[in-house]
Design a protein around this motif. Structure first.
Motif, PDB file in Angstrom:
ATOM      1  N   ARG A 135      90.743 114.019 -21.400  1.00 27.78           N
ATOM      2  CA  ARG A 135      90.153 112.724 -21.337  1.00 27.78           C
ATOM      3  C   ARG A 135      89.426 112.047 -22.050  1.00 27.78           C
ATOM      4  O   ARG A 135      87.793 112.362 -22.092  1.00 27.78           O
ATOM      5  N   ASP A 136      89.194 111.501 -23.227  1.00 27.87           N
ATOM      6  CA  ASP A 136      88.302 110.623 -24.407  1.00 27.87           C
ATOM      7  C   ASP A 136      89.027 108.878 -24.310  1.00 27.87           C
ATOM      8  O   ASP A 136      90.066 108.251 -24.472  1.00 27.87           O
ATOM      9  N   GLY A 137      88.217 108.349 -23.063  1.00 24.97           N
ATOM     10  CA  GLY A 137      88.269 107.358 -23.452  1.00 24.97           C
ATOM     11  C   GLY A 137      89.389 106.509 -21.788  1.00 24.97           C
ATOM     12  O   GLY A 137      89.960 107.749 -20.931  1.00 24.97           O
ATOM     13  N   LEU A 155      96.126 105.645 -21.874  1.00 23.20           N
ATOM     14  CA  LEU A 155      96.674 105.490 -20.305  1.00 23.20           C
ATOM     15  C   LEU A 155      96.697 103.793 -19.944  1.00 23.20           C
ATOM     16  O   LEU A 155      96.961 103.668 -18.612  1.00 23.20           O
ATOM     17  N   ASP A 156      97.199 102.905 -20.857  1.00 23.41           N
ATOM     18  CA  ASP A 156      97.522 101.446 -20.617  1.00 23.41           C
ATOM     19  C   ASP A 156      98.991 101.275 -20.182  1.00 23.41           C
ATOM     20  O   ASP A 156      99.693 100.146 -21.190  1.00 23.41           O
ATOM     21  N   ARG A 181      84.839 117.935 -26.369  1.00 21.24           N
ATOM     22  CA  ARG A 181      84.310 116.781 -26.564  1.00 21.24           C
ATOM     23  C   ARG A 181      82.844 117.146 -26.824  1.00 21.24           C
ATOM     24  O   ARG A 181      82.197 116.363 -26.124  1.00 21.24           O
ATOM     25  N   ILE A 182      82.366 117.133 -27.646  1.00 19.94           N
ATOM     26  CA  ILE A 182      81.114 116.683 -27.894  1.00 19.94           C
ATOM     27  C   ILE A 182      80.316 115.318 -29.419  1.00 19.94           C
ATOM     28  O   ILE A 182      80.438 115.763 -30.308  1.00 19.94           O
TER      29      ILE A 182
END
Length: 299
Positions: A135-137, A155-156, A181-182
């Motif tokens: 999940r990225d934002g 996700l919208d 992610r980093i």
């Protein structure tokens, strides 16, 4: 998070503790067949186990410090029309990558009685393998292992699409796999690139699009790179065919932190959000299902 099944590196380890690296490794849960392929935590420390036969089971947080459990210690959360690969829990929602007649991503609201809802059909003909999720934002990123692709799923309710597709993620065998992610970069594990494994770094542009992928680390010491997890500025990778868990430093140096028995084709390593020094490993172990399940260690 399937990989190079059937290649095993012998280690000479016996029992429940590694002899050279890492602390004790305890067997938390034995599943037998059908085997698990991926695991994930919610914020409360409940552990979710994805089963290749098409279900996700939950081990409650107050039992994750136990050992020697069987499936009767878990409850079934959801069933799916295909095998479960990636498992992710975020903000009360269970997301799964599922492969069957088609390949896609499903969502289950954990506080409701509703069944799985398919968020996106990524492989309508079922050819390919939707693998791991991050999940990225306000979006999910999903790897596809036979096309060198990372998909983006808003996700919208927006339409899914290709986030990045690149030869570095695509191999003649099993390519894009674990993802995390980093900072400003997404990292993707490539399981088999000839005799090597590879970690690819993809910059995230200000608008969320993908920058040019670059090799972050590559070599035989990463062969079988499967699940990929970030902890601070360091990456942890499960090397399935080597029965090892490794840590990658910010400079790309690879260090083994746990190896050998009872690891058996480990496909994922995740950290307990309620006890961050404690890691859980998924033993995929399809060829030796009596060793399949979930392990606990402190790498």
């Amino acid at each position: 998070m399937l990989g190079a099944i059937g290649v095993t590196v012998g280690s000479g380890f016996v029992g429940n503790a590694t002899a050279r690296r890492g602390g004790a490794v305890d067997r938390v849960l034995s599943t037998g067949s059908p085997v698990p392929e991926n695991i994930g935590f919610d914020d409360d420390g409940n552990l979710y186990v994805g089963i290749v036969a098409g279900s996700v089971r939950r081990l409650p947080a107050d039992r994750t410090d136990e050992s020697g459990l069987g499936l009767d210690a878990t409850t079934e959360v959801a069933t799916y029309p295909g095998g479960v690969a990636g498992v992710l829990v975020s903000d009360g929602t269970l997301y799964t990558a599922v492969n069957g007649e088609s390949g896609g991503v499903y969502a289950v609201e954990l506080d409701s009685d509703d069944g799985p809802n398919e968020l996106a059909t990524l492989l309508p003909d079922g050819e390919g393998f939707v693998n791991d999720l991050y999940r990225d934002g306000d979006r999910l990123l999903a790897t596809e292992s036979f096309g060198g692709t990372v998909y983006e799923i808003p996700l919208d309710g927006g339409d899914p699409g290709v986030w990045v597709q690149d030869p570095l993620l695509d191999t003649s065998s099993f390519g894009a796999n674990g993802i995390t992610r980093i900072g400003g970069c997404v990292y993707v594990a490539v399981t088999r690139a000839g005799d090597s494994g590879r970690i690819v770094r993809v910059p995230v542009n200000d608008d969320g699009s993908a920058g040019a992928p670059r090799t972050f680390a590559e070599g035989t010491e990463l062969f079988g790179a499967d699940g990929l997890t970030a902890r601070g500025r360091q990456l942890y990778a499960a090397l399935n065919s080597q029965n090892r868990i490794v840590r990658l430093t910010p400079s790309g140096e690879v260090k083994t932190v746990v190896e050998g028995d009872p690891l058996s084709f480990p496909s994922e390593v995740v950290f307990d959000p309620t006890e961050p020094g404690r890691a859980f490993v998924c033993n995929f172990s399809q060829e030796n299902p009596e060793r399949a399940g979930v392990l606990r260690t402190h790498p």
